[in-house]
Scaffold this active site. Structure first.
Site, PDB file in Angstrom:
ATOM      1  CD  GLU A   1      -2.960  -1.034   0.122  1.00 19.28           C
ATOM      2  OE1 GLU A   1      -3.228   0.094  -0.362  1.00 19.28           O
ATOM      3  OE2 GLU A   1      -3.464  -2.085  -0.299  1.00 19.28           O
TER       4      GLU A   1
ATOM      5  CB  SER B   1     -50.597 -27.099  41.327  1.00 16.32           C
ATOM      6  OG  SER B   1     -51.829 -27.758  41.098  1.00 16.32           O
TER       7      SER B   1
END
Length: 819
Positions: free
Chosen positions: A86, A466
Site C-alpha cells: 500500500e 398448581s
C-alpha cells in the site's frame, strides 16, 4: 528569452494563484475538518460484547467486527505486507507521496478522468474516517488537507496503528485483528505468512477479492502482495515460494464465543438498544457483564435440551425428515450426500445425517463432516412410532422397523454413543435467580434459538396451574388458617344457574382423603383444598394478597379458578414470586446486567439492586427491597413446600406419605449438597397443557416450564416401551409437573447447587412450636408417630388436646347442600 520569461511568469502566477486557492479552500473547509482532539482520540467503532459474570463471552453484536490492537501486538511481517503493497515510502513522505501524486496526474492527463491509486496510508486513513470514496477533486483536496493535519498531529506509528485497526476487509471485518478472526479463526500472532499476505491484499477490493467470495481472485491478489514483499526484501525467495504454494483454506468464523446463551444475549441486546440507541449500542465497544454464572447457564441449557429429548422420545419417532432415494433407486455418491448435508442445519443437539444401510440391529449413517458411522441398537430401540400425544406404536424389533437407506434423519451424541434423534416438538424454559437481590443466575427460553427466538422464560404467559398454590396458602395463613388446620378434601359440585352447568374441580389424581391438614394439602397439591381456602377468604381478599408477590391485579382472574392456577404468568414472574418465600418475605426485582464497561474500560453502569435483608437499614449503601409478607409467613410456606419434597408420616407404621416433589429425594447430588434444605412445588394445568416446577434453596430459586407453543396442544401420556428398562424410560403415564418439568429442574439443580449458597432455613423469631396430633391438628400429649411438632404464628396455635371431648368445629368444611 522572452518566451522563457513569459512561461516562467505564467508558471509563477499560476503557482501563486494555486497556492492562494489552496489556502482559500483550506480556510473555507476548516470548520468541516476534524479537530486536533478528534485526530488524537479517534473512536474506533467496535462491537458490543456480552460476558457471563465469570468472564466467558456469550455474544458479540454490531455491524462492524473489530478487535482493536496496539501496533506492537501486530506481527512485523503483517505490517511489512501492508507497507510493501500500500505505501512502501510511508515512513519517508509527509502524508502525501509526490511520486504517487505524479503517477495519478499522469493517469488524469492520459484518460481525462480521476483514477484511483496514488493514495498513501495516511490518505486512505483520512478517507476511511472522514470522507466518501467518490472520485472528485473536492474529496481529493479534503483528503490531502486531513492527511497533512494527521501527519502534523500524530506520529507515523500512531497513523499506522489507526490504519491497521480501521481498514475494512470484507464480511464486516474491520481491522487486522477482526480479519484474522473472521477468515481464519486465529489471533494475528498465529497467522502464516500466506495468510498475512492474503489479509494485506484485501483493502484493494474487500468484497470481491476475499478468499470466501472469490478464492481465485484472492489467490492472485495474494501473489501480488507476496511479490511486493519479495521486491522490498521483506521475505526471502524460499519464503515467497512456500507461501505462494500454500492452499487457500478459509471459512467464515464467528466471534470468540466461549459459552452459548442466545436467549440471554438477546435480552442484553434489547436492553442495550433501549439504553443507548442502536448505533451506540452496537458500535461503541461496550462490554456488558451479566449476572449469569457460566456453569449454571450451561447446566440450564443442557437440562432443557436433554429433557425435551426425553419427552419426545417417550412419545415416539415421527419418521425421516426427507427421502433422498427410494429402495429401487441408485444410492447417491458420498460426495453428493456430503454436499447436500452441508445445506442442512444442525439444530440444538442434533445434526443431520443420511442413512446409508440398515442391518438387523444397527444402521450406518453419514454426516457432512465425517466418514460413515454406526448407529447402534442402543440408540434406536426407543424409536417406536408416534401416533398422537396419547398413543405410541409397538416397540420396534429391528432397525428395519425404523430406518431405510436414503432417509434424511437426525442424530445426537450421548455418553452411550450415537443416538437417533429428532428436534423436540414441545418447548421448555428455565429461569434461575438469586433471591437476595434478584440477579439472574441462568436463563434459557427454549430448545434452540435458531428455531425460535421467542424467549419463553420471560415472554410466555402460561397458566400457572398448581404453581400458584403457595401464594394461595400464604394468603390463608394471613387470614386465620394454620398449617395444622383441617380442611375437607372432598369433591366439590357447585351448580351455576347462569351457565346451567356444575363446576366440579377435581384433584389430580382423582383421590380424596377427607379432612387433612393445610400442610398436607399444599404438599400433596390438593385442588379442592385450595378452592376451599380461597372460598373462605373471598376472591377479592385473595386477589389483593397475590399482588404482593408482584403479580398484576388485572391479570388475576376474579373467580375461584384462580385457586387452581388459571392466571397466566411468565416463568420469570413465577420465580420472582417464589423468591419472596426464599428470602424471608421481600419482593426483589430481577435483573441480568451487572455492569457495563465502555471502550476505555471505564464502568459506565453498575447495578444497584434492592436487597432482601433485615439489617439493610443499618447499611447506608444498600437499598432495601420492600417486605411484602412477614418473615414468619414465608417460613411457614417454605416448611409446607419442604413436605412436598420429603413427605411425612411413618413408613414403618404404614402412615407415610409423599409430596408431589418426592423425586428430588432420588437425586444424590442434590441431597448431598442441600440435605433437606430444599423445597418446591409442582404445577400442572387442565388437560396437561402446561407443566411447572418451582423450587429453591436459600440462595437460588429456579422455575422450570414445559409445554407446547400452540396453546391448544396437550402434552399427553405414554406407556412403557418394552425395549427399555425403567432407567432408560423413567417416566410413563400422563405427563405432569412432577414428571415433565421436575426432572428438568433436578438436572439443572444438580449442577447449579455447586455454586449456590445453601443455608438451613432458620426459624424466625415470633413463631410458636407445639406438638400436634396428625389426625386432628389439635395439641397432643403423645410422643410417637401419630404426632409431630408444628409451627404457628403467635396466637394461632390450637388450645385443645386431641383427647378433649369438646364438640367445637375443628374441620373447615362447606355447606353440604351446596358443596
Amino acid at each position: 528569452m522572452k518566451i522563457f520569461k513569459w512561461v516562467l511568469g505564467v508558471g509563477v502566477t499560476l503557482a501563486i494563484l494555486g497556492s492562494i486557492a489552496v489556502v482559500g479552500l483550506y480556510f473555507y473547509w476548516e470548520d468541516d475538518l476534524p479537530s486536533v482532539a478528534e485526530l488524537k482520540e479517534v473512536r474506533l467503532q467496535t462491537p458490543m460484547q456480552v460476558y457471563s459474570s465469570d468472564g466467558e463471552m456469550i455474544a458479540q453484536f454490531g455491524e462492524i467486527r473489530r478487535i482493536p490492537l496496539q501496533l506492537e501486538e501486530i506481527p512485523q511481517p503483517l505490517i511489512n505486507a501492508f507497507l510493501a503493497t500500500e505505501d512502501q515510502r510511508f515512513y519517508d513522505h509527509f502524508g502525501i507521496d509526490p511520486i504517487g501524486v505524479a503517477r495519478a496526474f499522469a493517469l488524469l492527463i492520459s484518460t481525462g478522468e480521476i483514477q484511483g491509486g496514488g493514495s498513501t496510508i495516511t490518505q486512505q486513513l483520512a478517507r476511511n474516517f472522514y470522507l466518501s470514496f467518490e472520485q472528485t477533486w473536492t474529496r481529493k483536496i479534503k483528503e490531502a488537507f486531513i492527511s497533512l493535519r494527521m501527519e502534523k498531529e500524530l506520529t507515523k506509528d500512531e497513523i499506522l496503528e489507526l490504519y491497521l485497526n480501521k481498514i475494512t476487509f470484507g464480511h464486516r471485518a474491520h481491522g487486522v485483528g477482526a480479519a484474522a478472526q473472521v477468515y481464519y479463526g486465529k489471533d494475528v500472532q498465529d497467522l502464516t505468512l500466506a495468510q498475512m499476505a492474503m489479509i494485506a491484499g484485501l483493502p484493494k477490493a474487500p468484497s470481491t477479492m476475499n478468499p470466501i467470495s472469490n478464492p481465485e481472485r484472492a489467490r492472485e491478489r495474494r501473489a501480488t502482495v507476496l511479490g511486493r514483499m519479495l521486491a522490498e526484501n521483506f521475505i526471502s525467495e524460499n519464503q515467497y515460494r512456500d507461501a505462494l504454494a500454500e492452499p487457500i483454506e478459509t471459512r467464515l468464523h464467528g466471534a470468540e464465543v466461549t459459552m452459548s446463551a442466545p436467549y440471554l444475549a438477546e435480552m442484553v441486546r434489547a436492553d442495550m438498544v433501549a439504553r443507548y440507541g442502536e448505533d451506540a449500542a452496537y458500535n461503541s465497544g461496550f462490554k456488558v457483564y451479566t449476572t449469569v454464572n457460566a456453569k449454571q447457564q450451561r447446566a440450564a441449557q443442557r437440562a432443557v435440551q436433554l429433557n425435551l429429548h426425553g419427552y419426545d422420545e417417550r412419545h415416539g419417532y415421527r419418521g425421516a425428515e426427507q427421502i433422498l432415494w427410494q429402495p429401487d433407486e441408485e444410492a447417491w455418491e458420498f460426495d453428493a450426500i456430503r454436499e447436500f448435508l452441508r445445506s442442512q442445519e444442525a439444530i440444538g443437539l442434533t445434526v443431520p445425517a443420511v442413512v446409508l444401510s440398515v442391518a438387523e440391529k444397527s444402521a450406518q449413517v453419514l454426516t457432512a463432516s465425517g466418514e460413515p458411522r454406526e448407529l447402534p441398537w442402543s440408540g434406536l430401540a426407543w424409536a417406536r412410532a408416534y401416533m398422537h400425544a396419547d398413543r405410541q406404536g409397538p416397540a420396534p424389533q429391528a432397525a428395519t422397523d425404523i430406518l431405510a437407506p436414503g432417509q434424511l434423519v437426525r442424530i445426537r451424541a450421548t455418553e452411550q454413543g450415537l443416538r437417533l434423534a429428532q428436534v423436540p416438538e414441545p418447548s421448555g424454559a428455565i429461569i434461575s435467580l438469586r433471591p437476595q437481590d434478584g440477579s439472574i443466575a441462568a436463563a434459557v427460553g427454549g430448545y434452540s434459538f435458531a428455531v425460535s427466538q421467542y424467549n419463553r422464560a420471560i415472554q410466555a404467559k402460561r397458566q400457572a396451574g398448581s404453581n400458584i398454590k403457595p401464594f394461595i396458602y400464604s394468603a390463608a395463613l394471613e387470614n386465620g388458617f394454620t398449617l395444622a388446620t383441617l380442611v375437607n378434601d372432598a369433591p366439590i359440585n357447585q351448580w351455576n344457574p347462569g351457565s346451567g352447568i356444575a363446576w366440579r374441580p377435581r384433584n389430580s389424581p382423582d383421590v380424596y382423603e377427607g379432612p387433612i391438614r393445610v400442610r398436607q394439602g399444599l404438599a400433596k397439591s390438593k385442588n379442592v383444598v385450595s378452592v376451599r381456602l380461597m372460598r373462605a377468604m373471598g376472591i377479592d381478599t385473595t386477589v389483593e394478597y397475590l399482588t404482593r408477590f408482584g403479580f398484576a391485579i388485572d391479570e388475576l382472574p376474579r373467580n375461584e379458578s384462580l385457586s387452581l392456577g388459571s392466571a397466566s404468568m411468565t416463568p420469570l414472574e413465577v420465580a420472582r414470586g417464589y423468591a419472596v418465600f426464599a428470602n424471608g418475605g421481600y419482593l426483589v426485582n430481577p435483573y441480568f446486567i451487572e455492569r457495563i464497561v465502555d471502550n476505555n474500560d471505564e464502568v459506565v453502569y453498575s447495578a444497584r439492586p434492592a436487597v432482601a435483608c433485615v439489617l439493610c437499614e443499618e447499611e447506608r449503601d444498600v437499598v432495601q427491597a420492600p417486605q411484602v409478607i412477614s418473615e414468619q409467613n414465608a417460613y411457614l410456606i417454605t416448611e409446607a413446600m419442604n413436605s412436598a419434597v420429603w413427605g411425612g408420616g411413618s413408613w414403618q407404621h404404614r402412615t407415610g406419605w409423599n409430596g408431589t416433589a418426592w423425586r428430588i429425594q432420588r437425586s444424590k447430588p442434590i441431597v448431598d449438597l442441600a440435605g433437606r434444605n430444599i423445597v418446591g412445588k409442582t404445577g400442572t394445568t387442565n388437560d396437561v397443557k402446561d407443566t411447572w416446577f418451582s423450587g429453591f434453596v436459600s440462595g437460588l430459586v429456579t422455575t422450570a416450564w414445559v409445554g407446547f407453543d400452540n396453546l391448544e396442544r396437550a402434552l399427553g401420556s405414554t406407556t412403557m416401551n418394552e425395549n427399555l428398562d425403567s432407567s432408560e424410560q423413567p417416566i410413563s403415564g400422563t405427563e405432569a409437573g412432577a414428571k415433565t418439568a421436575l426432572p428438568m429442574w433436578i438436572d439443572y439443580m444438580e449442577t447449579a447447587l455447586e455454586d449456590a449458597t445453601i443455608e438451613p432455613f432458620q426459624v424466625p423469631p415470633g413463631l410458636v412450636m407445639a406438638r400436634i396430633d396428625l389426625a386432628t391438628g389439635k395439641l397432643s400429649r403423645k410422643n410417637d408417630y401419630t404426632t409431630r411438632f408444628e409451627y404457628f404464628l403467635p396466637g394461632t396455635a390450637p388450645t385443645e388436646y386431641a383427647d378433649s371431648k369438646s364438640s367445637s368445629k375443628d374441620i373447615f368444611s362447606d355447606d353440604d347442600s351446596i358443596f
